[in-house]
Design an enzyme around this catalytic site. Structure first.
Site, PDB file in Angstrom:
ATOM      1  N   ALA A 117       3.614   1.263  -0.609  1.00 57.36           N
ATOM      2  CA  ALA A 117       2.668   0.914  -0.456  1.00 57.36           C
ATOM      3  C   ALA A 117       1.277   1.178  -1.141  1.00 57.36           C
ATOM      4  O   ALA A 117       0.162   0.938  -1.160  1.00 57.36           O
ATOM      5  CB  ALA A 117       2.120   1.087   1.075  1.00 57.36           C
ATOM      6  N   ASN A 186       5.814   7.335   4.483  1.00 51.51           N
ATOM      7  CA  ASN A 186       6.489   7.590   3.040  1.00 51.51           C
ATOM      8  C   ASN A 186       5.545   7.626   1.760  1.00 51.51           C
ATOM      9  O   ASN A 186       5.995   8.398   0.720  1.00 51.51           O
ATOM     10  CB  ASN A 186       7.490   6.645   2.921  1.00 51.51           C
ATOM     11  CG  ASN A 186       8.660   6.358   3.644  1.00 51.51           C
ATOM     12  OD1 ASN A 186       9.213   7.447   3.883  1.00 51.51           O
ATOM     13  ND2 ASN A 186       8.940   5.302   4.389  1.00 51.51           N
ATOM     14  N   HIS A 216      -4.776   3.634   2.425  1.00 53.61           N
ATOM     15  CA  HIS A 216      -4.386   4.641   1.938  1.00 53.61           C
ATOM     16  C   HIS A 216      -5.254   5.302   1.034  1.00 53.61           C
ATOM     17  O   HIS A 216      -5.654   4.517   0.097  1.00 53.61           O
ATOM     18  CB  HIS A 216      -2.790   4.633   1.352  1.00 53.61           C
ATOM     19  CG  HIS A 216      -1.818   4.361   2.205  1.00 53.61           C
ATOM     20  ND1 HIS A 216      -1.243   5.166   3.229  1.00 53.61           N
ATOM     21  CD2 HIS A 216      -1.232   3.212   2.275  1.00 53.61           C
ATOM     22  CE1 HIS A 216      -0.281   4.604   3.707  1.00 53.61           C
ATOM     23  NE2 HIS A 216      -0.337   3.357   3.275  1.00 53.61           N
TER      24      HIS A 216
END
Length: 265
Positions: A117, A186, A216
């Site tokens: 991602a 992850n 993020h």
């Protein structure tokens, strides 16, 4: 002419379905979907035959892990020892340093990791060759419901469930946090893999009821430069703990492994 990669997918969930369907439809030139491995009988839900792992290793030269960290721990070395290459989506398993060392030392199959991602990992990996990145921070923000874990006490769960704004759920290193959130962080392990040090990456996990996009933010600095990457993704509707873009990151990695020209490496 490059050899056709014969691909098996382990896991037919939010990631595996998208990747497997694209392969079955011929969207990744140079790669062919041979089988799916899953612990549930899939019947006609899968576009190809369902096999055991042992059968898949006999027929495939590349296995895509799309089933979670447990599969990496249980099967990773066996896949590589068979001479089959392995593409790992669940990079959180690499917070177990002994497992990571064994996977990197195993063979003759080769192990690869997908960025999932986030972007910028290639640049961080390049920058670390100039010298250590001495300040690396990751802040991950998700919907509270996707972050609930069995180890949480009632006080924290209540704070998350009744929050009207951002609530910090946990902070720690990339060694500590992914163990507590095996399906949601992850990215922390991926950043640590890029910079080469689990303990150098400080991670904050934030629950926010307004987080309709999973966010993020990666910030890193060293004597040679500073870096900041921010991404915001829609969660996968079938599995909100996973960003919708993740299977497409896996497909990009597959295209590179299949030798597609024009790939950014």
């Amino acid at each position: 002419m490059s050899t056709l990669r014969k691909v098996g997918i382990v896991g037919w969930g939010a990631i595996g379905r998208v990747v497997g369907t694209a392969l079955a439809e011929g969207q990744v030139h140079g790669a062919e979907l041979v089988c799916v491995v899953d612990n549930r009988p899939l019947g006609e839900a899968a576009p190809t035959q369902q096999l055991t792992l042992e059968e898949a290793l006999e027929r495939c030269d590349l296995i895509v892990e799309a089933a979670g960290q447990g599969v990496v721990r249980e099967w990773g070395e066996r896949v590589l020892a068979s001479g089959t290459d392995l593409l790992i989506a669940s990079t959180g398993a690499l917070t177990d340093e002994e497992l990571a060392k064994r996977l990197l030392a195993a063979g003759p199959g080769r192990v690869y990791f997908t960025g999932g991602a986030v972007g910028g990992l290639d640049l961080l990996q390049a920058a670390r060759c100039l010298g250590p990145l001495n300040d690396v921070r990751l802040t991950t923000t998700k919907l509270p419901s996707t972050l609930e874990q069995p180890w949480m006490d009632e006080e924290l769960l209540t704070r998350m469930r009744t929050a009207t704004g951002p609530v910090e759920v946990m902070s720690g290193t990339a060694r500590e946090v992914p163990v507590k959130f095996p399906k949601s962080t992850n990215v922390a392990a991926s950043v640590a893999l890029a910079v080469g040090d689990l303990d150098a990456v400080r991670v904050r996990v934030v629950a926010d009821p307004a987080a309709h996009h999973t966010r993020h933010v990666i910030e890193a600095s060293g004597g040679h430069g500073t870096y900041r990457f921010e991404v915001a993704h829609l969660p996968d509707p079938g599995n909100p703990a996973t960003s919708q873009v993740v299977p497409y990151a896996v497909l990009r990695s597959l295209a590179a492994l299949a030798g597609r020209t024009g790939q950014v490496l």
